[in-house]
Design a protein around this motif. Structure first.
Motif, PDB file in Angstrom:
ATOM      1  N   TRP A   1       0.843  -1.202   0.000  1.00  0.00           N
ATOM      2  CA  TRP A   1       0.000   0.000   0.000  1.00  0.00           C
ATOM      3  C   TRP A   1       0.869   1.239   0.000  1.00  0.00           C
ATOM      4  O   TRP A   1       1.947   1.261   0.569  1.00  0.00           O
ATOM      5  CB  TRP A   1      -0.906   0.006   1.225  1.00  0.00           C
ATOM      6  CG  TRP A   1      -2.006  -0.996   1.113  1.00  0.00           C
ATOM      7  CD1 TRP A   1      -2.020  -2.259   1.627  1.00  0.00           C
ATOM      8  CD2 TRP A   1      -3.235  -0.835   0.431  1.00  0.00           C
ATOM      9  NE1 TRP A   1      -3.183  -2.891   1.305  1.00  0.00           N
ATOM     10  CE2 TRP A   1      -3.961  -2.026   0.570  1.00  0.00           C
ATOM     11  CE3 TRP A   1      -3.805   0.207  -0.285  1.00  0.00           C
ATOM     12  CZ2 TRP A   1      -5.213  -2.211   0.023  1.00  0.00           C
ATOM     13  CZ3 TRP A   1      -5.064   0.030  -0.828  1.00  0.00           C
ATOM     14  CH2 TRP A   1      -5.751  -1.170  -0.674  1.00  0.00           C
ATOM     15  N   ASN A   2       0.377   2.302  -0.608  1.00  0.00           N
ATOM     16  CA  ASN A   2       1.081   3.578  -0.679  1.00  0.00           C
ATOM     17  C   ASN A   2       0.231   4.637   0.009  1.00  0.00           C
ATOM     18  O   ASN A   2      -0.991   4.577  -0.007  1.00  0.00           O
ATOM     19  CB  ASN A   2       1.314   3.959  -2.141  1.00  0.00           C
ATOM     20  CG  ASN A   2       2.142   2.915  -2.843  1.00  0.00           C
ATOM     21  OD1 ASN A   2       3.330   2.848  -2.659  1.00  0.00           O
ATOM     22  ND2 ASN A   2       1.500   2.073  -3.631  1.00  0.00           N
ATOM     23  N   ILE A   3       0.890   5.607   0.620  1.00  0.00           N
ATOM     24  CA  ILE A   3       0.186   6.635   1.391  1.00  0.00           C
ATOM     25  C   ILE A   3       0.646   8.015   0.939  1.00  0.00           C
ATOM     26  O   ILE A   3       1.844   8.261   0.766  1.00  0.00           O
ATOM     27  CB  ILE A   3       0.459   6.467   2.908  1.00  0.00           C
ATOM     28  CG1 ILE A   3      -0.053   5.120   3.392  1.00  0.00           C
ATOM     29  CG2 ILE A   3      -0.166   7.598   3.697  1.00  0.00           C
ATOM     30  CD1 ILE A   3       0.314   4.792   4.824  1.00  0.00           C
ATOM     31  N   ILE A   4      -0.326   8.903   0.777  1.00  0.00           N
ATOM     32  CA  ILE A   4      -0.044  10.330   0.580  1.00  0.00           C
ATOM     33  C   ILE A   4      -0.601  11.035   1.805  1.00  0.00           C
ATOM     34  O   ILE A   4      -1.773  10.856   2.147  1.00  0.00           O
ATOM     35  CB  ILE A   4      -0.716  10.876  -0.691  1.00  0.00           C
ATOM     36  CG1 ILE A   4      -0.205  10.131  -1.925  1.00  0.00           C
ATOM     37  CG2 ILE A   4      -0.450  12.373  -0.824  1.00  0.00           C
ATOM     38  CD1 ILE A   4      -0.933  10.526  -3.203  1.00  0.00           C
ATOM     39  N   GLU A   5       0.249  11.814   2.481  1.00  0.00           N
ATOM     40  CA  GLU A   5      -0.172  12.509   3.701  1.00  0.00           C
ATOM     41  C   GLU A   5       0.018  14.013   3.545  1.00  0.00           C
ATOM     42  O   GLU A   5       0.971  14.470   2.919  1.00  0.00           O
ATOM     43  CB  GLU A   5       0.658  12.040   4.894  1.00  0.00           C
ATOM     44  CG  GLU A   5       0.415  10.583   5.256  1.00  0.00           C
ATOM     45  CD  GLU A   5       1.260  10.142   6.436  1.00  0.00           C
ATOM     46  OE1 GLU A   5       0.731   9.391   7.266  1.00  0.00           O
ATOM     47  OE2 GLU A   5       2.436  10.566   6.524  1.00  0.00           O
ATOM     48  N   TYR A   6      -0.910  14.761   4.152  1.00  0.00           N
ATOM     49  CA  TYR A   6      -0.823  16.212   4.187  1.00  0.00           C
ATOM     50  C   TYR A   6      -1.040  16.664   5.617  1.00  0.00           C
ATOM     51  O   TYR A   6      -1.941  16.201   6.305  1.00  0.00           O
ATOM     52  CB  TYR A   6      -1.896  16.844   3.291  1.00  0.00           C
ATOM     53  CG  TYR A   6      -2.053  18.324   3.531  1.00  0.00           C
ATOM     54  CD1 TYR A   6      -1.157  19.214   2.988  1.00  0.00           C
ATOM     55  CD2 TYR A   6      -3.088  18.819   4.327  1.00  0.00           C
ATOM     56  CE1 TYR A   6      -1.285  20.581   3.211  1.00  0.00           C
ATOM     57  CE2 TYR A   6      -3.209  20.174   4.555  1.00  0.00           C
ATOM     58  CZ  TYR A   6      -2.312  21.051   3.999  1.00  0.00           C
ATOM     59  OH  TYR A   6      -2.419  22.391   4.236  1.00  0.00           O
ATOM     60  N   ASP A   7      -0.176  17.567   6.075  1.00  0.00           N
ATOM     61  CA  ASP A   7      -0.331  18.179   7.380  1.00  0.00           C
ATOM     62  C   ASP A   7      -0.101  19.680   7.203  1.00  0.00           C
ATOM     63  O   ASP A   7       0.909  20.096   6.637  1.00  0.00           O
ATOM     64  CB  ASP A   7       0.669  17.597   8.376  1.00  0.00           C
ATOM     65  CG  ASP A   7       0.426  18.036   9.799  1.00  0.00           C
ATOM     66  OD1 ASP A   7      -0.176  19.103  10.013  1.00  0.00           O
ATOM     67  OD2 ASP A   7       0.822  17.296  10.703  1.00  0.00           O
ATOM     68  N   TRP A   8      -1.016  20.469   7.680  1.00  0.00           N
ATOM     69  CA  TRP A   8      -0.919  21.912   7.461  1.00  0.00           C
ATOM     70  C   TRP A   8       0.325  22.530   8.090  1.00  0.00           C
ATOM     71  O   TRP A   8       0.785  23.577   7.643  1.00  0.00           O
ATOM     72  CB  TRP A   8      -2.187  22.607   7.984  1.00  0.00           C
ATOM     73  CG  TRP A   8      -2.293  22.640   9.483  1.00  0.00           C
ATOM     74  CD1 TRP A   8      -2.691  21.622  10.293  1.00  0.00           C
ATOM     75  CD2 TRP A   8      -1.973  23.723  10.344  1.00  0.00           C
ATOM     76  NE1 TRP A   8      -2.653  21.999  11.610  1.00  0.00           N
ATOM     77  CE2 TRP A   8      -2.216  23.304  11.657  1.00  0.00           C
ATOM     78  CE3 TRP A   8      -1.524  25.020  10.129  1.00  0.00           C
ATOM     79  CZ2 TRP A   8      -2.011  24.127  12.755  1.00  0.00           C
ATOM     80  CZ3 TRP A   8      -1.329  25.836  11.231  1.00  0.00           C
ATOM     81  CH2 TRP A   8      -1.574  25.387  12.533  1.00  0.00           C
ATOM     82  N   LYS A   9       0.927  21.864   9.100  1.00  0.00           N
ATOM     83  CA  LYS A   9       2.154  22.352   9.723  1.00  0.00           C
ATOM     84  C   LYS A   9       3.383  22.018   8.896  1.00  0.00           C
ATOM     85  O   LYS A   9       4.436  22.588   9.109  1.00  0.00           O
ATOM     86  CB  LYS A   9       2.331  21.727  11.112  1.00  0.00           C
ATOM     87  CG  LYS A   9       1.247  22.113  12.083  1.00  0.00           C
ATOM     88  CD  LYS A   9       1.467  21.381  13.389  1.00  0.00           C
ATOM     89  CE  LYS A   9       0.279  21.537  14.306  1.00  0.00           C
ATOM     90  NZ  LYS A   9       0.401  20.702  15.493  1.00  0.00           N
ATOM     91  N   GLY A  10       3.249  21.072   7.996  1.00  0.00           N
ATOM     92  CA  GLY A  10       4.399  20.614   7.218  1.00  0.00           C
ATOM     93  C   GLY A  10       4.997  19.362   7.857  1.00  0.00           C
ATOM     94  O   GLY A  10       4.603  18.956   8.943  1.00  0.00           O
ATOM     95  N   PHE A  11       5.939  18.788   7.214  1.00  0.00           N
ATOM     96  CA  PHE A  11       6.577  17.575   7.723  1.00  0.00           C
ATOM     97  C   PHE A  11       8.022  17.824   7.996  1.00  0.00           C
ATOM     98  O   PHE A  11       8.687  18.608   7.440  1.00  0.00           O
ATOM     99  CB  PHE A  11       6.420  16.409   6.725  1.00  0.00           C
ATOM    100  CG  PHE A  11       5.017  15.889   6.690  1.00  0.00           C
ATOM    101  CD1 PHE A  11       4.567  15.010   7.649  1.00  0.00           C
ATOM    102  CD2 PHE A  11       4.148  16.270   5.682  1.00  0.00           C
ATOM    103  CE1 PHE A  11       3.290  14.502   7.589  1.00  0.00           C
ATOM    104  CE2 PHE A  11       2.868  15.780   5.619  1.00  0.00           C
ATOM    105  CZ  PHE A  11       2.430  14.875   6.576  1.00  0.00           C
TER     106      PHE A  11
END
Length: 145
Positions: free
Chosen positions: A135-145
């Motif tokens: 499985w592959n994941i795309i993640e978004y966090d408004w603070k950044g990574f």
């Protein structure tokens, strides 16, 4: 009236047989070498390129969809599956950002497909890489990574 057989007749027939067999053997070897390249490798490479375009477009669409629904203060992630291999070969997917140009590069050996991600590179850059396994994941966090 028939002609008497001489010792040269047997040698002539043998040389004719060996010459003819040698030419046919060389032709068979040439055909065996070219059949693999023309009828197996060429179509497999074409199939692989078009599959890479499809995979790149699918990932590009997922990235743009996440950008559209991304919360102002929060995080979001999506999990997706892509084919484990294409035409029996492994491949690599890379998300790259060059200035404001966001691209998805899908490659395996000499076969490459480069898909541009429409309009999000200037505001939200996406980078990373993956393979088709699991499985592959795309993640978004408004603070950044």
């Amino acid at each position: 009236m028939t002609r008497p057989h001489t010792s040269d007749d047997g040698v002539t027939n043998l040389m004719e047989y060996l010459t003819f067999s040698g030419v046919l053997l060389i032709l068979l070897v040439v055909v065996m070498i070219t059949v693999n390249a023309v009828f197996m490798e060429g179509p497999a490479d074409t199939l692989q390129y078009h599959a890479f375009v499809d995979i790149g477009n699918g990932i590009s669409t997922r990235i743009v969809d996440m950008y559209v629904i991304a919360p102002a203060n929060g995080s979001i992630s999506t999990r997706f599956d892509i084919p484990d291999d294409v035409a029996g070969r492994d491949y690599l997917v890379e998300a790259t950002l060059s200035g404001s140009d966001q691209q998805i590069l899908v490659s395996s050996g000499d076969i490459r497909s480069r898909i541009s991600v429409a309009g999000i590179g200037a505001t939200m850059g996406v980078t990373g890489n993956t393979t088709g396994a699991g499985w592959n994941i795309i993640e978004y966090d408004w603070k950044g990574f």
